[in-house]
Design an enzyme around this catalytic site. Structure first.
Site, PDB file in Angstrom:
ATOM      1  N   SER A 184       0.800  -1.227   0.000  1.00  0.00           N
ATOM      2  CA  SER A 184       0.000   0.000   0.000  1.00  0.00           C
ATOM      3  C   SER A 184       0.834   1.279   0.000  1.00  0.00           C
ATOM      4  CB  SER A 184      -0.926   0.018   1.214  1.00  0.00           C
ATOM      5  OG  SER A 184      -0.164  -0.054   2.406  1.00  0.00           O
ATOM      6  N   ASP A 229      -2.998   8.535   7.800  1.00  0.00           N
ATOM      7  CA  ASP A 229      -4.139   7.763   8.315  1.00  0.00           C
ATOM      8  C   ASP A 229      -3.746   6.806   9.442  1.00  0.00           C
ATOM      9  OD1 ASP A 229      -2.740   5.837   6.978  1.00  0.00           O
ATOM     10  OD2 ASP A 229      -4.344   5.266   5.614  1.00  0.00           O
ATOM     11  N   HIS A 264      -0.192   5.095   6.899  1.00  0.00           N
ATOM     12  CA  HIS A 264       0.474   5.670   5.725  1.00  0.00           C
ATOM     13  C   HIS A 264       0.759   7.156   5.922  1.00  0.00           C
ATOM     14  CE1 HIS A 264      -2.175   2.281   4.602  1.00  0.00           C
ATOM     15  NE2 HIS A 264      -1.074   1.871   3.994  1.00  0.00           N
TER      16      HIS A 264
END
Ligand SMILES: *[C@@H]1O[C@H](CO)[C@@H](O)[C@H](O)[C@H]1NC(C)=O
Ligand SMILES: *[C@@H]1O[C@H](CO)[C@@H](O)[C@H](O)[C@H]1NC(C)=O
Length: 359
Positions: A37, A329, A332
């Site tokens: 991610s 978040d 990240h």
């Protein structure tokens, strides 16, 4: 006379064309990327990253990126004069990918579910490097069929191999029933898997490969919240968790040894180590220099310490200025942080060959 002038003009024009072709860096015609991610630009099709407030800063809508805006790979593409890398998934069976493709998938591990089943009797269904490399070969067989064509295509491509491996540790550390020492046991296998993946793209013809290390996970809000301690000696002078940062550094140290091995086995290939740990520590050591207020607090989340206590979604507490935050978040980072990290790799000092000088 006339012909001399036109020859001079031609020459000037030719030089200009050459410069235009060289572009802002010049040597890479395309980028192929693998990872999780940190680098996925839209392959994983569902999840909160497809909802606001994700993507608000640069794209003004969610794009599947786990950030408020661009990721490190987007800054690489822009600095190299290439369009933003398309995710491979939506066009896997049709795309021509003239400037490359991104095979990274949110949640990917380096090691396969099979590995964890055999070694730890765990039944997991996660995505992994194996499936990304399989997709890559499927695409190569279509856009550059045959060994020679594949080699030629990859010879002027940049391969960005990671970050990958972070999830192999995250899943373990976030299960409180498990001993935190166990990941040290399988860390060498994570490294071996990454090394084998790099060797695989070299065998296909890649000539320049960037291999990023892991981040200082002891400074990440979810780690700080889930592993909080009442012992001050568990924290370093920046209030990050010492044990977890030492763990990341160990991974990076082994990764560098593996890269050394790959270099001696493949002397004609440029393998660049990208020090994401060092680059991310910039915010922690010196937040003010980058206009960041508290580097250990997430922009998007809840009222808890570190901005935790609520996921990042439309009902979250969302900071007014993401550019004053390093973390987005709770896991990240913000576009701002990714931009600074990318610059440290493109221009140095956080790459052993600054990417813009790798041509
Ligand atoms: C493996 O896991 C399964 C399911 O959790 C369990 O039933 C089984 O006893 C385990 N086997 C071993 C050898 O631990
Ligand atoms: C610190 O935390 C441990 C375990 O979480 C607990 O048993 C202990 O009483 C705490 N010590 C202090 C001084 O709060």
């Amino acid at each position: 006379m006339g012909s001399i002038i036109s020859m001079a003009l031609l020459f000037v024009f030719g030089v200009m064309l050459l410069n235009a072709d060289v572009g802002s860096c010049g040597c890479f015609k395309r980028i192929f990327a693998f990872g999780d991610s940190i680098i996925d630009t839209g392959n994983f099709r569902t999840g909160s990253m497809w909802m606001p407030p994700y993507g608000g800063t640069y794209f003004h809508h969610p794009t599947g990126r786990c950030s408020d805006g661009r990721l490190i790979i987007d800054f690489y593409a822009q600095a190299l004069g290439l369009p933003l890398l398309p995710p491979s998934g939506p066009e896997e069976n049709t795309g021509k990918f003239p400037t490359g493709a991104n095979f990274a998938v949110w949640g990917s591990f380096a090691l396969s579910p099979d590995y964890y089943r055999k070694r730890y009797n765990l039944s997991m269904g996660h995505a992994c490097l194996d499936s990304q490399l399989r997709s890559f070969k499927t695409v190569l067989a279509r856009i550059a069929p045959g060994k020679a064509a594949t080699k030629s295509l990859l010879s002027d491509s940049l391969v960005v191999f990671g970050e990958i491996g972070g999830n192999d540790y995250n899943f373990w550390f976030f299960d409180p029933r498990r001993s935190r020492n166990t990941p040290h046991e399988y860390m060498p296998d994570v490294i071996t898997r990454i090394g084998a993946g790099v060797q695989e793209v070299i065998n296909l013809g890649a000539k320049t490969i960037l291999v990023p290390g892991n981040f200082p996970i002891g400074c990440i809000p979810v780690y700080l919240n889930d592993h909080k301690s009442n012992k001050s000696t568990d924290y370093d002078q920046f209030s990050c968790l010492k044990w977890y940062n030492a763990f990341s550094q160990k991974h990076n140290q082994l990764l560098k040894v593996e890269i050394g091995r790959l270099r001696s086995r493949n002397p004609s290939v440029k393998i660049i180590y990208a020090d994401y740990y060092g680059a991310a520590m910039e915010f922690v050591r010196n937040p003010k220099r980058n206009g960041v207020d508290n580097p250990l607090v997430a922009c998007c989340g809840g009222n808890g310490p570190y901005g935790t206590g609520h996921g990042c979604d439309q009902n979250a507490k969302i900071c007014r200025e993401p550019s004053r935050f390093a973390n987005w978040d709770q896991v990240h980072m913000t576009e701002k942080a990714y931009n600074v990290i990318a610059n440290g790799v493109l221009n140095g000092p956080y790459a052993d060959i600054p990417l813009l000088h790798a041509c």
